[in-house]
Design an enzyme around this catalytic site. Structure first.
Site, PDB file in Angstrom:
ATOM      1  N   ASP A 273       0.846  -1.197   0.000  1.00  0.00           N
ATOM      2  CA  ASP A 273       0.000   0.000   0.000  1.00  0.00           C
ATOM      3  C   ASP A 273       0.876   1.239   0.000  1.00  0.00           C
ATOM      4  O   ASP A 273       2.027   1.203   0.419  1.00  0.00           O
ATOM      5  CB  ASP A 273      -0.890   0.016   1.254  1.00  0.00           C
ATOM      6  CG  ASP A 273      -1.975  -1.044   1.173  1.00  0.00           C
ATOM      7  OD1 ASP A 273      -2.332  -1.440   0.046  1.00  0.00           O
ATOM      8  OD2 ASP A 273      -2.453  -1.469   2.237  1.00  0.00           O
ATOM      9  N   TYR A 341       4.384  -9.322   7.460  1.00  0.00           N
ATOM     10  CA  TYR A 341       4.077  -7.916   7.734  1.00  0.00           C
ATOM     11  C   TYR A 341       4.183  -7.653   9.223  1.00  0.00           C
ATOM     12  O   TYR A 341       3.970  -8.556  10.029  1.00  0.00           O
ATOM     13  CB  TYR A 341       2.627  -7.596   7.340  1.00  0.00           C
ATOM     14  CG  TYR A 341       2.313  -7.739   5.879  1.00  0.00           C
ATOM     15  CD1 TYR A 341       2.268  -6.621   5.045  1.00  0.00           C
ATOM     16  CD2 TYR A 341       2.028  -8.993   5.332  1.00  0.00           C
ATOM     17  CE1 TYR A 341       1.951  -6.748   3.705  1.00  0.00           C
ATOM     18  CE2 TYR A 341       1.710  -9.126   3.988  1.00  0.00           C
ATOM     19  CZ  TYR A 341       1.677  -8.000   3.184  1.00  0.00           C
ATOM     20  OH  TYR A 341       1.363  -8.129   1.867  1.00  0.00           O
ATOM     21  N   TYR A 413      -5.111  -9.157   2.165  1.00  0.00           N
ATOM     22  CA  TYR A 413      -5.256  -7.749   2.576  1.00  0.00           C
ATOM     23  C   TYR A 413      -5.147  -7.680   4.094  1.00  0.00           C
ATOM     24  O   TYR A 413      -6.067  -8.089   4.802  1.00  0.00           O
ATOM     25  CB  TYR A 413      -6.602  -7.197   2.111  1.00  0.00           C
ATOM     26  CG  TYR A 413      -6.726  -7.088   0.604  1.00  0.00           C
ATOM     27  CD1 TYR A 413      -6.063  -6.077  -0.092  1.00  0.00           C
ATOM     28  CD2 TYR A 413      -7.503  -7.985  -0.108  1.00  0.00           C
ATOM     29  CE1 TYR A 413      -6.186  -5.969  -1.465  1.00  0.00           C
ATOM     30  CE2 TYR A 413      -7.633  -7.883  -1.484  1.00  0.00           C
ATOM     31  CZ  TYR A 413      -6.967  -6.871  -2.155  1.00  0.00           C
ATOM     32  OH  TYR A 413      -7.099  -6.766  -3.514  1.00  0.00           O
TER      33      TYR A 413
END
Ligand SMILES: [Zn+2]
Ligand SMILES: [Zn+2]
Length: 456
Positions: A273, A341, A413
């Site tokens: 992103d 992440y 996501y």
């Protein structure tokens, strides 16, 4: 029509009877017969044997068939020795110089030195090691050859195009001393016989590397202003852009300048992103540079220049020359890769340790369902994707904040895995922790391009 019992020599004299042919083109009609020689030598030899037959007949006093042979070879055969004999014997013949299979104005083969000169001029400024020559043949000449082959049932002829490409290729090789390469030439030279034009197809170069994004707010690729679509308007203050920079431009622009390429494209293994950092070993990418003039790059130097100009916002490393297939694989594998992440998560209420452990347990080797998030729905089709979550670790941060680390299948996501996106992602962290959760900071920390062995 040719009979099966006819030999190549019978065919040759019959063909010459009807069509004027130079040595090269006569030889080309029988190109697959006899190896280790040239079409020109083939044609010359056939004509010589036919001439000898004619001469023998003449000496035997068989005047009429002898005259036929000599007239044919002196006329359509364009053979100087036959012409001399014809003159001496007072045999009339037509003086023809235009070969039916290679000549419109001038023989296409005789044009080669001039073509090579033009090619040399066209190639000026291009750095390359390997080349390949191709051509678009004159349709009329191709038709002429097809017609003769059908009429005389010739099964061993070579197309004009391949014979011409070989001859031109040899001439270019002699002139430029560069290697011919059939699989992946740096440059393909295409000659159009009809238009007498040369077109260069300069093949792209591919550079593999990994990038880090060290500053938030940078999109992966150039993002034009949605209102003016890049033309420049009030909203974007005339820049035509929604964001001033992009990761791909930091990578591609210095390389474009150095190679004098016409375009560049960054193929990456997925994208983060705009507000997420790309850390760890970096994200694999392949930089494609179209029509470069300079190909012989010092990649250490390129890396230094890119990193210097990106000024700490973006960084590249591990640059190496690569191929198109790697770019294709990067994209294809992006949704299969494993990614890691780290996220900062704000929760509305305080969450107990028991609940954190419960969430960690649930999000271990589990498939989740994600409907396309509302925030990307404008550019991605609305469907439910099943994604695998390998591991989630949750730690308490300041206040009601959590620090989560996620090991997930590519394409997951994360923000929606955290918030639940109004029930579009299930299960979600918010659901399991029983309180609204928002991702306030997101960093990509690892991208594995090959699947690790789960049994290990
Ligand atoms: Zn010819
Ligand atoms: Zn605008």
């Amino acid at each position: 029509m040719a009979k099966d019992t006819e030999t190549m020599l019978d065919n040759a004299i019959h063909i010459l009877h009807e069509y004027p042919l130079c040595d090269r083109c006569l030889g080309r009609l029988f190109a697959w017969l006899g190896t280790g020689t040239t079409n020109e030598h083939r044609g010359d030899s056939i004509k010589l044997v036919l001439f000898m037959i004619g001469d023998e007949l003449l000496r035997k006093g068989e005047r009429s068939p002898a005259e036929d042979y000599i007239r044919t070879l002196a006329g359509n055969g364009m053979m100087s020795s036959a012409r001399r004999l014809a003159k001496k014997e007072k045999i009339t013949f037509q003086l023809i110089e235009k070969c039916h299979l290679c000549t419109i104005d001038q023989s296409i083969f005789d044009r080669i030195p001039k073509i090579v000169q033009h090619i040399e001029e066209k190639l000026e400024g291009f750095e390359f090691d390997t080349f390949l020559v191709g051509s678009i043949p004159q349709p009329r000449l191709v038709e002429n050859q097809d017609e003769i082959c059908a009429k005389f049932n010739l099964l061993n002829s070579e197309p004009l195009k391949s014979a011409f490409n070989r001859e031109l290729g040899k001439a270019v090789y002699d002139k430029l001393a560069k290697e011919v390469e059939f699989e992946k030439p740096d440059i393909v030279i295409i000659y159009n016989m009809e238009k007498e034009k040369i077109r260069l197809q300069v093949n792209p170069i591919f550079i593999f590397g990994r990038y880090l994004k060290l500053k938030r707010g940078i999109p992966q690729s150039r993002w034009d202003c949605g209102r003016c679509r890049g033309r420049g308007c009030e909203e974007c203050k005339g820049t035509g852009r929604r964001y001033p920079d992009s990761v791909s431009e930091y990578i591609g622009l210095p390389a474009l300048k150095i190679t004098k390429a016409t375009r560049f494209k960054v193929h990456a293994a997925g994208r983060e992103d705009i507000d997420a950092l790309m850390l760890g070993e970096g994200r694999p990418f392949v930089l494609e540079l179209s029509e470069p003039k300079k190909r012989d790059l010092n990649l250490v130097e390129l890396e230094r220049i890119i990193n210097q100009e990106a000024d700490g916002k973006v960084e590249v490393h591990d640059l190496e020359f690569s191929e198109r297939s790697r770019a294709q694989h990067l994209k294809k594998d992006a949704s299969e890769n494993i990614k890691e992440y780290v996220a900062i998560i704000a929760t509305e209420e305080k969450v107990s340790d028991d609940l954190l452990r419960e969430a960690e347990k649930l999000f271990t080797e589990i498939d989740i369902e994600q409907r396309t998030p509302t925030r990307v729905a404008h550019r991605r089709s609305d469907l439910v994707r099943v994604k695998h979550i390998y591991q989630v670790r949750l730690k308490r941060d300041k206040g009601y904040k959590l620090r989560g680390s996620f090991k997930v299948q590519g394409g997951t996501y994360i923000k929606e895995l955290i918030s639940g996106d109004k029930g579009r992602t299930r299960p979600s962290l918010a659901e399991v922790l029983r309180t609204p959760c928002v991702c306030t900071e997101l960093n990509v920390t690892a991208i594995y391009t090959e699947k690790p062995d789960h049994n290990a």
